[in-house]
Design an enzyme around this catalytic site. Structure first.
Site, PDB file in Angstrom:
ATOM      1  N   PRO A   2       0.832  -1.198   0.000  1.00 35.54           N
ATOM      2  CA  PRO A   2       0.000   0.000   0.000  1.00 35.54           C
ATOM      3  C   PRO A   2       0.876   1.260   0.000  1.00 35.54           C
ATOM      4  O   PRO A   2       1.572   1.541   0.960  1.00 35.54           O
ATOM      5  CB  PRO A   2      -0.822  -0.111   1.286  1.00 35.54           C
ATOM      6  CG  PRO A   2      -0.726  -1.539   1.686  1.00 35.54           C
ATOM      7  CD  PRO A   2       0.625  -1.973   1.237  1.00 35.54           C
ATOM      8  N   GLU A   3       0.833   1.966  -1.107  1.00 32.70           N
ATOM      9  CA  GLU A   3       1.538   3.233  -1.232  1.00 32.70           C
ATOM     10  C   GLU A   3       0.464   4.313  -1.348  1.00 32.70           C
ATOM     11  O   GLU A   3      -0.712   4.029  -1.100  1.00 32.70           O
ATOM     12  CB  GLU A   3       2.455   3.201  -2.460  1.00 32.70           C
ATOM     13  CG  GLU A   3       3.399   1.993  -2.439  1.00 32.70           C
ATOM     14  CD  GLU A   3       4.303   1.897  -3.652  1.00 32.70           C
ATOM     15  OE1 GLU A   3       4.605   2.942  -4.278  1.00 32.70           O
ATOM     16  OE2 GLU A   3       4.712   0.775  -3.995  1.00 32.70           O
TER      17      GLU A   3
END
Length: 274
Positions: A2-3
Site C-alpha cells: 500500500p503506497e
DNA sequence: CGGACAACCTGGCGGC
DNA sequence: TGCCGCCAGGTTGTCC
C-alpha cells in the site's frame, strides 16, 4: 504494497460507511497492533466517539473522531474495511482488531503479517515521523522538488523511497516513475540534469495520479475497502515485468536490487551513463 | 549525511 | 504430499 494510491483509495472507500458511526466496543486478539497506548486505555478512550472525517497524510489513514484521530498504517498486508456484524470474509482470518460500531456494522483491521500499526491520538503530528511534501498537492512544484534535491548525494531510487524526502512513494511507484522519466534507479541524485529533474517531477505526479485513478495495485494483498481489486497493476511499465519486453523499445526488462529492494528497469530506456 | 543490514511477521511459492 | 528455504516490501533502529 500500500503506497499513496492504495491508501488514498482506502480513505475514499471508508468515508461513506464510516462517517457518522459511533464506536460501541473493541475486540482484539493481538493487542500489539495498538501502539503507544495499552489496549485497555485504547478501548476506554475510543468508545463513544463518532467518526467525523477520513483523510490521508503520506501512507497514513486518518479517521477523525469526536475528540481523537484513529491513525492506521497498513504497512505491507494491512486491510481496513467496514462490514455488517455477521459478515465473514477471507481477510477476517487475519482481522486482529475489530471496532463494533452502531448501525450493526464493524470496522475491521486485517493484517496477515502483523506489520500494520494503529494509533489513537488527539493530534496526528504527535505520531508522525518527519514527512516530506505530498507529491499530488499543488504546492509540490518542480522548484520545490529541485530545492529538496539540492545538497543530496544518494541514489535516486533510495531518495524516492525516503518518506522524509517525499511522502507516499513506495517500491512500485518509484520504479514506475523512474521508468517513465527515463532515469536509471542507481543514478545519483546529484547527477540529474535540470531537464531530468523536471521530467521526474512530472512522472512522479503522473504515476501516482494514474494509480489513484486505477484505484491502486492489487498484486497480492491489497484490496479496496469493498473487497474488490484495484487495476493499477494492469498498467505497469516495469514493476513485475522482468523478463518481458519493454513496452517502449522491446528490450527485456531487468530486475536487480537497489537498497535491498527488488528494482525493475529497462536497461535501454534508463541508461546508467548518459 | 549515506549505506548496509537486522528486525518486525507470515503467507505463498519454487524446488526437491 | 510435504518439508525447506527464500521472497515480498514499509519502517525503524543500529552500526560504521
Amino acid at each position: 504494497m500500500p503506497e499513496l494510491p492504495e491508501v488514498e483509495t482506502v480513505v475514499r472507500g471508508l468515508r461513506a460507511p464510516l462517517i457518522g458511526r459511533t464506536v460501541l466496543g473493541v475486540w482484539t486478539d493481538w493487542s500489539n497492533v495498538i501502539h503507544e497506548m495499552p489496549p485497555e486505555a485504547f478501548t476506554a478512550r475510543i468508545s463513544g466517539q463518532t467518526f467525523t472525517a477520513v483523510k490521508r497524510r503520506a501512507k497514513y489513514i486518518l479517521c477523525e473522531m469526536t475528540h481523537d484521530v484513529l491513525i492506521v498504517h497498513l504497512r505491507m498486508t494491512g486491510r481496513l474495511y467496514v462490514v455488517p456484524d455477521e459478515t465473514v470474509i477471507d481477510a477476517d482470518r487475519w482481522a486482529h482488531l475489530r471496532l463494533q460500531l452502531d448501525g450493526g456494522v464493524q470496522l475491521r483491521f486485517s493484517d496477515a503479517r502483523k506489520f500494520g500499526r494503529v494509533y489513537l491520538s488527539e493530534n496526528p503530528d504527535n505520531i508522525f515521523p518527519k514527512l516530506g511534501p505530498e507529491p499530488l498537492e499543488d504546492d509540490f512544484t518542480v522548484e520545490v522538488f529541485a530545492g529538496r534535491l539540492a545538497g543530496r548525494h544518494k541514489n535516486i531510487k533510495a531518495l524516492l523511497l525516503d518518506q522524509s524526502f517525499i511522502a507516499g512513494v513506495g517500491n512500485i511507484y518509484a520504479d514506475e516513475a523512474l521508468f517513465r522519466a527515463g532515469i536509471h534507479p542507481l543514478r545519483n541524485s546529484d547527477s540529474l540534469s535540470v531537464e531530468e529533474i523536471k521530467r521526474l517531477h512530472e512522472t512522479i505526479r503522473a504515476t501516482l495520479a494514474d494509480g489513484v485513478d486505477y484505484e491502486g495495485a492489487s498484486i497480492n494483498w491489497y484490496r479496496k475497502p469493498d473487497g474488490t481489486a484495484g487495476e493499477s497493476q494492469e498498467h505497469f511499465y516495469v514493476y513485475g515485468r522482468n523478463g518481458k519486453a519493454c513496452l517502449t523499445c522491446g528490450t527485456i526488462i531487468e530486475k536487480t536490487r537497489v537498497t535491498q529492494r527488488g528494482t525493475h528497469y529497462c536497461p535501454v530506456c534508463q541508461p546508467l551513463n548518459r
